[in-house]
Design a protein around this motif. Sequence first.
Motif, PDB file in Angstrom:
ATOM      1  N   SER A 176      11.098   8.299   0.902  1.00  0.00           N
ATOM      2  CA  SER A 176      10.269   7.345   1.646  1.00  0.00           C
ATOM      3  C   SER A 176       9.900   7.943   2.995  1.00  0.00           C
ATOM      4  N   SER A 180       7.113   3.752   5.970  1.00  0.00           N
ATOM      5  CA  SER A 180       7.681   2.669   5.174  1.00  0.00           C
ATOM      6  C   SER A 180       8.667   1.849   5.982  1.00  0.00           C
ATOM      7  N   PRO A 186       7.242  -1.742   1.910  1.00  0.00           N
ATOM      8  CA  PRO A 186       8.005  -0.725   1.182  1.00  0.00           C
ATOM      9  C   PRO A 186       7.269  -0.318  -0.092  1.00  0.00           C
ATOM     10  N   PRO A 189       8.849   5.554  -4.138  1.00  0.00           N
ATOM     11  CA  PRO A 189       8.554   6.965  -3.892  1.00  0.00           C
ATOM     12  C   PRO A 189       7.643   7.548  -4.974  1.00  0.00           C
TER      13      PRO A 189
END
Length: 365
Positions: A176, A180, A186, A189
């Motif tokens: 991340s 983020s 969020p 990945p």
Amino acid sequence: MQLRLDHESDQRTDHESDTASPLSTVTVDAPARLHLGFLDPSGSLGRAFGSVGLTIDAPGTRITAQYIDHADHAGETQVTGAHADAQRERITHYLGLLHDAYGGPPVRIDVRRAPRAHAGLGSGTQLALGVGTAFVRLLGRTASTAELARLLGRGARSGIGTLGFDHGGLIVDSGSSARSGAHHEPHVPSILTRLPFPDAWRILLVDDTRQEGLHGNEERRALATLAPFPKELAAHLCHLVLMLVLPGIAEHDFDAFAKGISELQQTIGEYFAPAQGGVFSSPTVAAAINAAKAATQHRAGIGQTSWGPTGFAFVQNAQDAERALAAATDVTRGIAGVVCSVAAGSNRGASIHAVGLQRCHSGPA
């Protein structure tokens, strides 16, 4: 009419948004996974974690979703087959989020199969994605796996479970980024590389069912107590993955792969040792895995998946797997709760079996 969709990388297109007529039953089979290590837990270059992982053919998660017959029930969501109250509560929570996001009538979720929770096989993410995928397919809706992961709160730290659900095989994810954080949503990945795992290679698994790996608040507290991960070690782990682990897989060079995985695991295990009580969280698992490595004349790639307690030993063929299994079984004989088994890699992601479909597509789950 029945439909079976196998989610492989060439079948998934995140921009598709077709809908289909509602189904009567949807079953999702999601693979178990091994988390083989983080690359940079502290994000020395601005990207935290980064993961290496593998989907395996050990028993994974099977979820079936059906509409509830209102003639027999009060129209309330139902969860059957759950292994524990915590699992039932988690699924009920997921269903609440899914109903809020997508609507639809109450459904019954039946847990046909699931790995032991908090053992390092990715059961939490696969359970969430299995429930989410079955739910939206039952409604005749589509949603990408990343969308479901965000909605259900999975995959923010490691993308191995989510990406493995789609693609299978050996995967390296991006971790991340600093974006983020508090001011950005969020995200799961990104996949950096995915390679098929050699068919002949095998994995010894040793699980100490007397223990659970760290999770929830305990995991967050443990991570908070650790010192920053040295930038030099992060560079070393990236070097191992780029120059040993991935070439070993691509060229079927088992010794290179095993060396890279063992050193990666030793390095990251020493970092997490203060939080989990050692490089392995279970001393019994450590003894069994080291015995297995010795039985293969030290030609094995060993370590622990995630917070454990499950440990693994990669071996080159079925004959070495038999030797490793015999050695691990001998060391743990008489110790109740220790389970030794052999698995292979799985180069496919989740599969969907749908009944009652009138119109279908092969887009994202």
